[in-house]
Design a protein around this motif. Structure first.
Motif, PDB file in Angstrom:
ATOM      1  N   ALA A  63      12.708  -8.982  -3.275  1.00 29.30           N
ATOM      2  CA  ALA A  63      14.029  -7.874  -3.421  1.00 29.30           C
ATOM      3  C   ALA A  63      13.787  -6.202  -3.145  1.00 29.30           C
ATOM      4  O   ALA A  63      14.736  -5.566  -2.737  1.00 29.30           O
ATOM      5  N   GLY A  64      12.400  -5.974  -3.171  1.00 30.01           N
ATOM      6  CA  GLY A  64      12.128  -4.645  -2.952  1.00 30.01           C
ATOM      7  C   GLY A  64      10.610  -4.453  -2.516  1.00 30.01           C
ATOM      8  O   GLY A  64       9.939  -5.493  -2.290  1.00 30.01           O
ATOM      9  N   ILE A  65      10.347  -3.322  -2.439  1.00 29.71           N
ATOM     10  CA  ILE A  65       9.032  -2.866  -2.090  1.00 29.71           C
ATOM     11  C   ILE A  65       7.904  -3.284  -3.419  1.00 29.71           C
ATOM     12  O   ILE A  65       8.395  -2.831  -4.206  1.00 29.71           O
ATOM     13  N   SER A  70       4.361   0.801  -2.888  1.00 29.14           N
ATOM     14  CA  SER A  70       5.010   1.988  -3.063  1.00 29.14           C
ATOM     15  C   SER A  70       4.147   3.024  -3.509  1.00 29.14           C
ATOM     16  O   SER A  70       4.360   4.237  -3.165  1.00 29.14           O
ATOM     17  N   ARG A  71       3.299   2.681  -4.427  1.00 29.31           N
ATOM     18  CA  ARG A  71       1.965   3.815  -4.660  1.00 29.31           C
ATOM     19  C   ARG A  71       1.449   4.437  -3.582  1.00 29.31           C
ATOM     20  O   ARG A  71       1.248   5.462  -3.637  1.00 29.31           O
ATOM     21  N   MET A  77       2.207  10.131   1.469  1.00 24.56           N
ATOM     22  CA  MET A  77       3.145  11.052   1.764  1.00 24.56           C
ATOM     23  C   MET A  77       2.918  12.445   1.103  1.00 24.56           C
ATOM     24  O   MET A  77       2.872  13.449   1.740  1.00 24.56           O
ATOM     25  N   ALA A  78       2.456  12.375  -0.128  1.00 26.06           N
ATOM     26  CA  ALA A  78       1.971  13.592  -0.876  1.00 26.06           C
ATOM     27  C   ALA A  78       1.022  14.379  -0.253  1.00 26.06           C
ATOM     28  O   ALA A  78       1.022  15.368  -0.247  1.00 26.06           O
ATOM     29  N   SER A 132       2.397   4.330   7.561  1.00 23.18           N
ATOM     30  CA  SER A 132       1.068   3.979   7.547  1.00 23.18           C
ATOM     31  C   SER A 132       0.649   2.943   6.453  1.00 23.18           C
ATOM     32  O   SER A 132      -0.358   2.307   6.491  1.00 23.18           O
ATOM     33  N   ALA A 133       1.720   2.735   5.651  1.00 26.45           N
ATOM     34  CA  ALA A 133       1.479   1.760   4.547  1.00 26.45           C
ATOM     35  C   ALA A 133       1.614   0.374   4.943  1.00 26.45           C
ATOM     36  O   ALA A 133       2.792   0.065   5.266  1.00 26.45           O
TER      37      ALA A 133
END
Length: 173
Positions: A63-65, A70-71, A77-78, A132-133
């Motif tokens: 249903a999602g990432i 996501s971490r 991204m940070a 890149s993930a």
């Protein structure tokens, strides 16, 4: 006791009676009214549609990432966006210090170009962090360069095939 009024959650049958949003296109208003009238005609024991069936068979994993992915995206991204953005903001502080102390007379366009360059790198860092993930929970290096090249190749391939399909459809019409 709470004095908050309770919200009235209207059903799909009441959607035709709702006020249209100011930015809602007329076409979608007609579609909503048409769907509401067809739903009102159906019996309550009608067979479930495809969307309802797929919602029931969907597992939480699909249903999602996944959390680990996501971490990993957020960390990249940070780092790749946060550092250039911080440098872009610090450009103003450093240039103010240099000009106010009389160390060097910096032209304003130089400060603007340097800060814009750092903010541009921050935007690119956001994109790089997301692309890149790898979606494999166990895979993925610290920088993610191999995943980036793989995902970028997939994206450009999808863009090219979409463009080709549009050309083919235009020729047929």
């Amino acid at each position: 006791m709470s004095s908050k009024p309770q919200r009235d959650h209207s059903s799909a049958q009441d959607s035709s009676a709702r006020e249209a949003l100011p930015f809602e296109p007329a076409k979608s208003r007609k579609q909503v009214e048409k769907k509401a009238s067809t739903k009102a005609k159906k019996t309550p024991e009608a067979a479930p549609n495809k969307a309802e069936k797929s919602a029931r068979t969907r597992t939480p994993v699909s249903a999602g990432i996944p959390d680990s992915v996501s971490r990993r995206m957020v960390k990249r991204m940070a780092v790749f966006s946060g550092i250039p953005t911080a440098l872009g903001m610090s450009t103003f502080i450093v240039s103010y210090f240099i000009v106010s102390r009389g160390i060097y007379d910096l032209p304003t366009y130089a400060v603007l170009l340097v800060s814009l360059g750092f903010f541009g790198l921050g935007v690119l860092g956001l994109s790089y962090g997301a692309i890149s993930a790898s979606w494999d929970e166990e895979a993925g290096g610290s920088l993610g360069w191999s995943e980036f090249t793989t995902n970028l190749g997939r994206m450009t391939g999808a863009w090219k095939s979409s463009r080709q399909e549009q050309r083919d459809a235009a020729k047929k019409s």
